[in-house]
Write an enzyme that holds these catalytic residues in place. Structure first.
Site, short mmCIF file in Angstrom:
data_model
loop_
_atom_site.label_atom_id
_atom_site.label_comp_id
_atom_site.label_asym_id
_atom_site.label_seq_id
_atom_site.Cartn_x
_atom_site.Cartn_y
_atom_site.Cartn_z
N LYS A 75 -10.09 9.29 3.07
CA LYS A 75 -9.52 8.85 4.36
C LYS A 75 -9.31 10.07 5.25
CE LYS A 75 -5.51 6.18 6.07
NZ LYS A 75 -4.27 5.48 5.66
N SER A 150 -3.88 0.61 7.11
CA SER A 150 -4.60 1.52 7.96
C SER A 150 -5.82 2.14 7.29
CB SER A 150 -3.66 2.64 8.41
OG SER A 150 -3.25 3.42 7.30
N SER A 174 -0.88 0.37 3.30
CA SER A 174 -2.22 0.72 3.79
C SER A 174 -3.29 0.89 2.74
CB SER A 174 -2.15 1.98 4.64
OG SER A 174 -1.67 1.65 5.90
N1 GLN Z 1 0.70 -1.28 8.39
C1 GLN Z 1 1.83 -0.42 8.15
C2 GLN Z 1 2.17 0.34 9.40
O1 GLN Z 1 1.54 0.12 10.37
C3 GLN Z 1 1.54 0.48 7.00
C4 GLN Z 1 0.77 1.68 7.35
C5 GLN Z 1 0.51 2.56 6.18
O2 GLN Z 1 0.79 2.20 5.03
N2 GLN Z 1 0.04 3.74 6.48
O3 GLN Z 1 3.04 1.13 9.42
#
Ligand code: GLN
Length: 476
Positions: A75, A150, A174
């Site tokens: 990532k 994400s 994420s």
């Molecule tokens: N969807 C969650 C957020 O927007 C989690 C993001 C993540 O785990 N990096 O914060």
């Protein structure tokens, strides 16, 4: 999912001469090119081919590392030496990393091949991979749908067979949520089990690095490799690193939290998960209902605490260090503000503002301090539950992948899609997505398995059991 062999099978096939490592890497490079429309990668490292001969020789001589020849995507929030590190943000579009993250160093030590950096929501903030300066990522199961976020690019890279496995980061879901939306395996380890050195910080007390894979054994192998104490990360746990044994003898006691099985869940998700639970019962697992009473406060506490931490972490991107700089300004103050206004996307700005607000002196007690207390209550809920059960099962998400654009104009709706995943990060416990079926439109459904801190092995054993005994190949 297309046919695949596990990493261990591949090593054996390379050793016997059945597969050529170079051809395997070329296959993936080709796959990436052919599936460019998915937009899973920000950068592809074709020069990774150069390592094939050296690693293939090691395999032949039996001197190879555990991940020899495994083609892994990373990532784009994790540092790979001499490669761009953009966090899918305009503000870091010119930044190149000068060192490897500890996890990357560990992968390379075990002879893995890093094939590229994957697309993600900007600074890992989002649930659909639509907040990216590199554009949105498409779900390979159905291109009209989001892949989740994400770490959407990493999930897609694995699901569309563009690599053997991928690394992601999980601050509130994420890894688990995109794994669920794309129908693959994804594990968020216990906070502190894997070093965060070289991971661009979003919310430092929540962030965990973990992996995506096509089978449980690959996930166990990669998690084993990337785990362990690191003097470069003071929050990494100083405990002996464990080798996972996936063989499974005694049937576990499983808890189903009633707060996670509400009427808000999609009918197909509910039915599929319930059917798997019935099969587990028939296979001798003891399953009881439990309660995690503070669940309803998880999303609010998560968004207060993570935005607070993000607002502090992102202060370093200021036009002086790391980032590109605004072209026109009259003084230092204006340089900072123009650089940040031009460089950050809307969601990142929204979170910086929210975080600054909840930390401001007039509101600190009412929001930040209170959310810290709620975090402790949620942690206690889990500790009480794990005094009674070995494992907790929930849906990973109340619904399957949603359509591109469906939630992007409504941040609150988007935040609510993390409803089942944020609690594990608030409590610091490990959580995993296991793909268990498809809904009536063919979109994947994920089961989330949670365990007590540092009990990844239990989750992996359970997943392996499910994979080998209950899930039919067609459901993966
Ligand atoms: N969807 C969650 C957020 O927007 C989690 C993001 C993540 O785990 N990096 O914060």
């Amino acid at each position: 999912m297309a046919d695949y062999s596990s990493i261990q099978e591949k090593i054996l096939n390379i050793r016997s001469g059945e597969i050529k490592l170079k051809e395997n890497i070329l296959y993936f490079l080709n796959q990436i090119e052919r599936n460019k429309d998915l937009n899973a990668f920000n950068f592809v490292f074709a020069d990774c081919l150069d390592q094939s001969e050296m690693i293939e020789n090691k395999i032949r001589e039996g001197k190879n590392g555990k991940l020899a020849g495994a083609v892994i995507a990373v990532k784009d929030v994790i540092a790979v030496k001499d490669k761009p590190l953009t966090c899918s943000s305009e503000i870091l579009s010119k930044y190149t990393s000068i060192y490897n993250a500890t996890v990357v160093e560990k992968l390379i030590q075990e002879d893995a091949i890093i094939i590229g950096k994957t697309n993600c929501d900007e600074f890992a903030m989002g649930s659909s991979n639509e907040n990216s300066a590199f554009g949105r990522v498409l779900n390979p199961v159905n291109k009209e749908f989001v892949p989740g976020g994400s770490s959407g690019g990493s999930a897609v890279a694995v699901a569309a067979n563009l690599c053997d496995a991928a690394l992601g980061s999980d601050t509130g879901g994420s890894i688990r949520q995109p794994a669920s939306f794309c129908g693959i395996f994804g594990l968020k380890p216990t906070y502190g089990k894997v070093s965060r050195y070289g991971l661009t910080a979003f919310a430092s007390s929540f962030d965990s690095i973990g992996a995506f894979s096509k089978c449980t054994s690959d996930l166990a192998l990669i998690t084993e490799v990337i785990s362990g104490h690191d003097i470069k990360d003071s929050t990494s746990a100083n405990i002996v690193n464990q080798l996972f044994d996936l063989s499974f003898s005694n049937k576990l006691k499983i808890g189903l939290p009633k707060e996670y099985f509400s009427d808000d869940i999609d009918k197909d998700v509910m039915e599929t998960i319930q059917a798997k639970i019935q099969e587990l019962k028939a296979n001798g697992f003891e399953i009881i209902e439990i309660s995690l009473p503070h669940t309803e406060y998880a999303i609010a506490a998560y968004y207060i605490l993570t935005t607070a931490e993000a607002s502090a972490n992102l202060a370093r991107f200021d036009g002086v260090r790391y980032t590109r700089r605004a072209k026109e300004f009259h003084d230092l103050e204006e340089m900072y503000s123009r650089t940040r206004s031009e460089g950050f996307g809307d969601e990142v700005k929204r979170r910086i503002m929210l975080g600054t607000y909840v930390l401001s002196s007039g509101y600190y007690d009412a929001y930040y301090k209170k959310a810290q207390k709620v975090r402790r209550l949620i942690q206690n809920d889990f500790m009480n539950a794990f005094a009674e059960v070995d494992l907790i099962l929930t849906p990973t998400s109340p619904f399957t992948a949603f359509k591109l654009g469906e939630k992007s104009s409504n941040p609150l709706q988007m935040y609510l899609s993390d409803i089942y995943t944020t609690s594990a990060n608030l409590a610091g416990i490990p959580g995993m997505n296991i793909p268990v079926g498809k809904d009536s439109s063919g979109l994947p459904i994920g089961l989330q398995a949670l365990a007590n801190q540092f009990e990844e092995e239990r989750i992996l054993q359970f997943s392996n059991y499910l994979e080998q005994n209950i899930l039919k190949r067609t459901e993966l």
